[in-house]
Enzyme design. Sequence first.
Site, PDB file in Angstrom:
ATOM      1  N   LYS A 197     -46.449 -42.178 -88.023  1.00  0.00           N
ATOM      2  CA  LYS A 197     -47.879 -42.447 -87.853  1.00  0.00           C
ATOM      3  C   LYS A 197     -48.631 -41.314 -88.528  1.00  0.00           C
ATOM      4  O   LYS A 197     -48.434 -40.141 -88.209  1.00  0.00           O
ATOM      5  CB  LYS A 197     -48.205 -42.499 -86.364  1.00  0.00           C
ATOM      6  CG  LYS A 197     -49.687 -42.679 -86.060  1.00  0.00           C
ATOM      7  CD  LYS A 197     -49.910 -42.754 -84.562  1.00  0.00           C
ATOM      8  CE  LYS A 197     -51.358 -42.976 -84.204  1.00  0.00           C
ATOM      9  NZ  LYS A 197     -51.540 -43.029 -82.736  1.00  0.00           N
TER      10      LYS A 197
ATOM     11  N   LYS B 194     -47.392 -46.654 -89.564  1.00  0.00           N
ATOM     12  CA  LYS B 194     -48.816 -46.875 -89.318  1.00  0.00           C
ATOM     13  C   LYS B 194     -49.648 -45.867 -90.066  1.00  0.00           C
ATOM     14  O   LYS B 194     -49.306 -44.689 -90.013  1.00  0.00           O
ATOM     15  CB  LYS B 194     -49.040 -46.715 -87.810  1.00  0.00           C
ATOM     16  CG  LYS B 194     -50.471 -46.804 -87.368  1.00  0.00           C
ATOM     17  CD  LYS B 194     -50.535 -46.583 -85.896  1.00  0.00           C
ATOM     18  CE  LYS B 194     -51.982 -46.592 -85.475  1.00  0.00           C
ATOM     19  NZ  LYS B 194     -52.142 -46.367 -84.079  1.00  0.00           N
TER      20      LYS B 194
HETATM   21  C1  PBG Z   1     -53.715 -43.666 -80.065  1.00  0.00           C
HETATM   22  C2  PBG Z   1     -53.682 -44.819 -81.002  1.00  0.00           C
HETATM   23  C3  PBG Z   1     -54.484 -44.940 -82.153  1.00  0.00           C
HETATM   24  C4  PBG Z   1     -54.232 -46.210 -82.678  1.00  0.00           C
HETATM   25  C5  PBG Z   1     -53.266 -46.817 -81.874  1.00  0.00           C
HETATM   26  N1  PBG Z   1     -52.917 -45.923 -80.841  1.00  0.00           N
HETATM   27  C6  PBG Z   1     -55.531 -44.067 -82.716  1.00  0.00           C
HETATM   28  C7  PBG Z   1     -55.309 -42.642 -82.938  1.00  0.00           C
HETATM   29  O1  PBG Z   1     -54.183 -42.168 -83.080  1.00  0.00           O
HETATM   30  O2  PBG Z   1     -56.311 -41.932 -82.959  1.00  0.00           O
HETATM   31  C8  PBG Z   1     -54.930 -46.754 -83.881  1.00  0.00           C
HETATM   32  C9  PBG Z   1     -54.924 -48.219 -84.068  1.00  0.00           C
HETATM   33  C10 PBG Z   1     -55.906 -48.726 -85.048  1.00  0.00           C
HETATM   34  O3  PBG Z   1     -56.618 -47.970 -85.747  1.00  0.00           O
HETATM   35  O4  PBG Z   1     -55.997 -49.953 -85.146  1.00  0.00           O
HETATM   36  N2  PBG Z   1     -52.624 -43.081 -79.578  1.00  0.00           N
END
Ligand code: PBG
Length: 323
Positions: free
Chosen positions: A194, A247
């Site tokens: 991520k 992601k």
């Molecule tokens: C948080 C989380 C995030 C997303 C999913 N879980 C955001 C972040 O890390 O700030 C993002 C999902 C999206 O942007 O659609 N743990």
Amino acid sequence: MLQRPRRNRKSEVIRQMVQETHVSAANLIFPLFIVDGTFQKSEVASMPGIYRYSIDNLLREIESCMKLGLKSFDLFPNIDEALKDKFATESHREESLYLRAIREVKKNFPEACVITDVAMDPYSSDGHDGIVENGEILNDETLEILGKMALAHAQCGADIIAPSDMMDGRVGYIRKVLDDNKFTNVSIMSYSAKYASAFYGPFRDALNSAPKFGDKKTYQMNPANQREALIEATLDESEGADFLMVKPALPYLDVIKLIKDNTELPVAAYNVSGEYAMIKAAIQKGWLNEQRAITEVLTSIRRAGATAILTYHAKEVLENKWL
Ligand code: PBG
């Protein structure tokens, strides 16, 4: 000319016969935002067509998705600012919005697959994914909270737990907590690679979960790195993950492919909020053809090697019979 590749593109029937990649309802996971209250359905300003639902309306929304063959859901809570604290206590409180939602969804739709997010950020007064001390995001000290959160989700009936904070040792720790409590059948979908991405902006608007200071670069990955994703994926696999997730999706197709080529586990890709916002904005301006742009995006993510796609487009592609 002996080879004329155009021959295999000459008619719709032949084009379909040789098509290498398909997207189907079974591959799609629909992220859903939840708010407290009743009769609530508020649109996320930066995500046209995506809403925050109170539990009553969430159940209606899931029912209409199930009828379309869309049966996997990833739930995210919008938590009242007054309930947030440094230790995300709300995340494992028995009667919290999120735990009630999981229980209600599984009670009404036992055959649905419910994926739950394990990270502190929606419940943290600091807006970070871990405990904050003197401006530092703590790794090991956060584990106990994540363990409580994961166990609470499992007790409410979650099918798949998705640790999303990108810190170290999450999968192994959560696997142990689940197994020690006899939840050996609850799966783990790890956010393995991520990235610290600009494309989460609309999601943080939806949940009001942006960090109160700094950024997430000490835990989420540098967008410039690919090999590091393999370190993360290998670790998660060895710690017992059932799915490895990448992601965002579209700017990281190479990472999806790399992980796919290096694991036997199914790879998931999260087509995130900012990717959705970008497409919808262009469509609203009349600059892209909606059906073609969206199906091309999803097909590309599958072609790169994703088995499952988490996407805000999941319902509309089925409703409009675009697949
Ligand atoms: C948080 C989380 C995030 C997303 C999913 N879980 C955001 C972040 O890390 O700030 C993002 C999902 C999206 O942007 O659609 N743990």
